[in-house]
Write an enzyme that holds these catalytic residues in place. Structure first.
Site, PDB file in Angstrom:
ATOM      1  CE1 TYR A  31      -2.992   4.517  -0.779  1.00  0.00           C
ATOM      2  CE2 TYR A  31      -2.820   2.183  -0.254  1.00  0.00           C
ATOM      3  CZ  TYR A  31      -2.373   3.299  -0.942  1.00  0.00           C
ATOM      4  OH  TYR A  31      -1.311   3.191  -1.795  1.00  0.00           O
ATOM      5  CG  PHE A  63      -4.723  -0.167  -8.225  1.00  0.00           C
ATOM      6  CD1 PHE A  63      -5.701  -0.281  -9.195  1.00  0.00           C
ATOM      7  CD2 PHE A  63      -5.118  -0.143  -6.892  1.00  0.00           C
ATOM      8  CE1 PHE A  63      -7.047  -0.364  -8.840  1.00  0.00           C
ATOM      9  CE2 PHE A  63      -6.464  -0.219  -6.527  1.00  0.00           C
ATOM     10  CZ  PHE A  63      -7.428  -0.339  -7.513  1.00  0.00           C
ATOM     11  CD  GLU A  64      -1.573   5.625  -4.236  1.00  0.00           C
ATOM     12  OE1 GLU A  64      -1.214   5.021  -3.218  1.00  0.00           O
ATOM     13  OE2 GLU A  64      -1.058   6.708  -4.575  1.00  0.00           O
ATOM     14  CB  ILE A  65      -9.015   3.654  -5.002  1.00  0.00           C
ATOM     15  CG1 ILE A  65      -8.959   2.982  -6.388  1.00  0.00           C
ATOM     16  CG2 ILE A  65     -10.250   4.565  -4.903  1.00  0.00           C
ATOM     17  CD1 ILE A  65     -10.180   2.139  -6.727  1.00  0.00           C
TER      18      ILE A  65
END
Ligand SMILES: Nc1nc2c(ncn2[C@@H]2O[C@H](COP(=O)(O)OP(=O)(O)OP(=O)(O)O)[C@@H](O)[C@H]2O)c(=O)[nH]1
Ligand SMILES: [Mg+2]
Length: 413
Positions: A243, A300-302
């Site tokens: 994450y 925003f997240e990856i």
């Protein structure tokens, strides 16, 4: 001999006529000059805008550029470092955007940012999700902005709308009560609650995402203010991250009065899911008694989809929250839900702060320090003084994240 000059004619009628015609002539000349001057200004502005846009990226001009599908975005208008990094491989990854048809202009704006700053030579695909069918205009315009593949999916109704077991009378009362509190956004919105619940428990179950390992969440109207000179997806893969986030902020008390206690109820009953080297300190300063309210700001997240799909702890935790009804009786967000889950279920080393990605959403931004190499490398145009590290530091949970990372690790016997 007296030379004749009409100007000195002694006839009053003739005099009036002459004065009138002179005024008309002067006015015409003035009008002509003004028109010439104006056209010069427009011409000049038109030319300089074209030159500017072909030379450099100007986020503000993008903000105002009219939406035009017949004139798609030209990624070469962004500044380049030459040579660009060369990559020998790609991750199995996609951008992910949940949007309404009415979000089209904001989605295009965000796509231009991502394509220009990063994806123009990486060609990662885009997955778009909606609770309604996408319009022809939406698919045509969004596919025109990227050279990569685009996929469009409709969310099954049961994964979007308020479930039947929710007591609507109780939910209505709760929404009304929350609306009376100043400063709570979307207090009365059911669709916002649907969105939060969807991003908590259903996004990773969508068929269009099944073949991907990583997703990068993109919302309408966001800005990336530095070039992204490396591949964040590959960074996740190469460093075994699950994450990644940019900004961390506390959730409002009013929207989540019972979320922490409901969460602790689950984790006390199921301590097997707590990772021994988790980031509990990000969420709680006293080992779980009270909540810092800290969340990773999920616009925003990856993330690694295999974690969300495969983690029994995550899915059972979501089911526990779902059964408590707090997505509708309160206004539990996906940010606090992800924040608690990620911090408690994972080894903290698998959570990554992308501190070199300059990201802005609704006025809050992360911007690298201008003295850092990241700022120069990324040719940033963000304002460090306006960043979460400086102006908005009091709203940042960065110190809690760093405190979590600093906790001594427990070594398994
Ligand atoms: N299809 C669909 N998408 C939605 C709906 N509501 C929100 N979204 C999307 O869900 C994401 C989050 O919604 P936002 O309204 O931006 O929520 P937020 O980021 O908490 O709030 P802001 O700070 O106002 O941006 C965005 O990508 C929206 O486009 C909805 O009712 N239908
Ligand atoms: Mg948003």
């Amino acid at each position: 001999m007296v030379s004749y000059s009409p100007l000195f004619s002694s006839s009053p009628a003739r005099w009036k006529q002459l004065v009138l015609s002179k005024r008309i002539t002067i006015a015409s000349i003035l009008l002509l000059f003004s028109l010439l001057a104006l056209s010069e200004v427009f011409l000049e502005r038109g030319i300089s805008t074209r030159i500017l846009s072909s030379l450099s990226f100007d986020a503000k001009s993008l903000d105002q550029s009219p939406l035009s599908c017949s004139n798609p975005f030209d990624p070469s208008s962004f500044p380049h470092h030459t040579p660009r990094p060369t990559y020998t491989r790609k991750a199995n990854a996609t951008f992910l955007t949940l949007a309404r048809n009415s979000d089209l202009a904001g989605v295009i704006h965000s796509m231009k940012q991502i394509e220009g700053r990063f994806n123009r030579d990486r060609h990662y695909p885009w997955v778009f999700l909606n609770d309604e069918p996408f319009t022809e205009e939406f698919t045509r315009c969004t596919s025109a902005v990227t050279s990569a593949k685009t996929h469009y999916g409709q969310i099954p109704r049961e994964q979007w709308v308020q479930p039947d077991f929710i007591d609507e009378e109780k939910a209505t009362k709760a929404r009304k009560a929350l609306s009376k509190i100043k400063g709570v956004f979307y207090a009365d919105s059911v669709s916002y609650r649907n969105m939060c619940r969807f991003y908590s428990g259903f996004f990773y179950k969508q068929p269009l995402l099944q073949d991907f390992k990583y997703y990068w969440r993109v919302e309408p109207d966001i800005n990336y203010r530095c070039e992204i000179e490396y591949d964040p997806f590959l960074y996740m893969e190469d460093n075994n991250k699950v994450y990644g986030f940019t900004i961390s902020v506390p959730e409002q008390q009013e929207t989540t009065p019972t979320l922490w206690d409901t969460s602790m109820e689950f984790f006390n009953q199921n301590p097997q899911y707590l990772h021994p080297n988790n980031a509990m300190r990000f969420a709680s300063k006293d080992g779980g008694q009270t909540w810092t309210r800290c969340t990773y700001w999920t616009n925003f997240e990856i993330g690694d989809l295999d974690f969300f799909r495969g983690s029994e702890g995550y899915n059972r935790y979501f089911e526990h929250l779902e059964a408590a009804g707090g997505f509708y009786y309160e206004r539990w967000g996906d940010a606090p839900m992800h924040g608690i889950a990620i911090s408690l279920l994972l080894d903290r080393d698998r959570i990554h702060h992308f501190d070199d990605i300059a990201y802005e959403h609704t006025g809050w931004e992360q911007c690298p320090n201008p003295v850092s190499s990241a700022y120069e490398r990324g040719r940033c145009d963000c304002d460090y003084d306006n960043s979460m590290d400086v102006k908005w530091k009091r709203y940042s949970c960065q110190a809690d994240f760093e405190a979590a990372l600093a906790v001594p690790r427990i070594h398994a016997a």
